[in-house]
Design a protein around this motif. Structure first.
Motif, PDB file in Angstrom:
ATOM      1  N   TYR A   1      -4.592  -4.963   8.576  1.00  0.00           N
ATOM      2  CA  TYR A   1      -4.478  -5.546   7.133  1.00  0.00           C
ATOM      3  C   TYR A   1      -4.037  -5.109   6.156  1.00  0.00           C
ATOM      4  N   ASN A   2      -3.583  -5.384   5.100  1.00  0.00           N
ATOM      5  CA  ASN A   2      -3.537  -4.317   4.424  1.00  0.00           C
ATOM      6  C   ASN A   2      -4.300  -5.011   3.576  1.00  0.00           C
ATOM      7  N   LYS A   3      -5.106  -3.934   3.456  1.00  0.00           N
ATOM      8  CA  LYS A   3      -6.438  -4.350   2.091  1.00  0.00           C
ATOM      9  C   LYS A   3      -6.297  -4.231   0.969  1.00  0.00           C
ATOM     10  N   THR A   4      -5.728  -4.112   0.373  1.00  0.00           N
ATOM     11  CA  THR A   4      -5.056  -3.775  -1.025  1.00  0.00           C
ATOM     12  C   THR A   4      -4.817  -5.198  -1.471  1.00  0.00           C
ATOM     13  N   GLU A   5      -3.790  -5.165  -0.332  1.00  0.00           N
ATOM     14  CA  GLU A   5      -3.111  -7.192  -0.573  1.00  0.00           C
ATOM     15  C   GLU A   5      -4.176  -8.121  -0.818  1.00  0.00           C
TER      16      GLU A   5
END
Length: 167
Positions: A116-120
């Motif tokens: 997962y793109n945690k920032t997104e």
């Protein structure tokens, strides 16, 4: 009679010293009181207007957590999270309620969730979780305090996702 009276007064005033106790200092009293406080528990959990009428502490807490989960789910239902990450059905959201009634939301991921793109996901959460209903902070000894808890938020049921993919 007079000598007996004087003698009893003399004994009375001298006996007071046997009952004298040492008074603890202010710092000792403060340290004792601080140690007796359970800092992991609050007197009253955070609450919202819908839960104010409930008097039972556990029921009020349950009402608050249910309300928060429902509000977060409603705000995220129309989002792109389920489209970007179809395998993601639950997000753990760390909710912080500050003493001034401000709320902060942070997604929590397990250590093995590298796909997962945690920032997104965090930016989507921050964009969606605005205009939240007023939350009254937790109370400890009559003062508002900061509280943190993690809510599991179900994004969409698996059945709804399967129906979405069949179309």
């Amino acid at each position: 009679m007079r000598p007996f009276f004087i003698f009893s007064i003399f004994i009375f005033f001298n006996s007071c010293q046997y009952f004298e106790k040492q008074v603890p200092s202010e710092k000792e009293l403060l340290q004792k009181e601080l140690k007796s406080i359970n800092w992991k528990e609050v007197d009253e959990y955070p609450t919202v207007a819908d839960c104010e009428t409930i008097t039972d502490k556990k029921e009020r807490q349950k009402c608050f957590f249910d309300f928060m989960s429902q509000q977060i789910q409603q705000k995220l239902d129309t989002d792109t999270l389920s489209l970007l990450y179809p395998e993601l059905d639950t997000v753990n959201v760390k909710v912080t309620v500050f003493p001034n009634a401000k709320i902060k939301f942070e997604p929590q991921f397990s250590k093995d969730s590298t796909s997962y793109n945690k920032t997104e996901i965090d930016s989507i959460l921050q964009a969606r979780l605005v205009d939240f209903p007023k939350v009254n902070p937790a109370i400890k000894r009559g003062l508002p305090v900061k509280t943190q808890f993690i809510l599991p938020v179900i994004l969409k049921s698996k059945e709804a996702k399967n129906q979405l993919h069949k179309k």
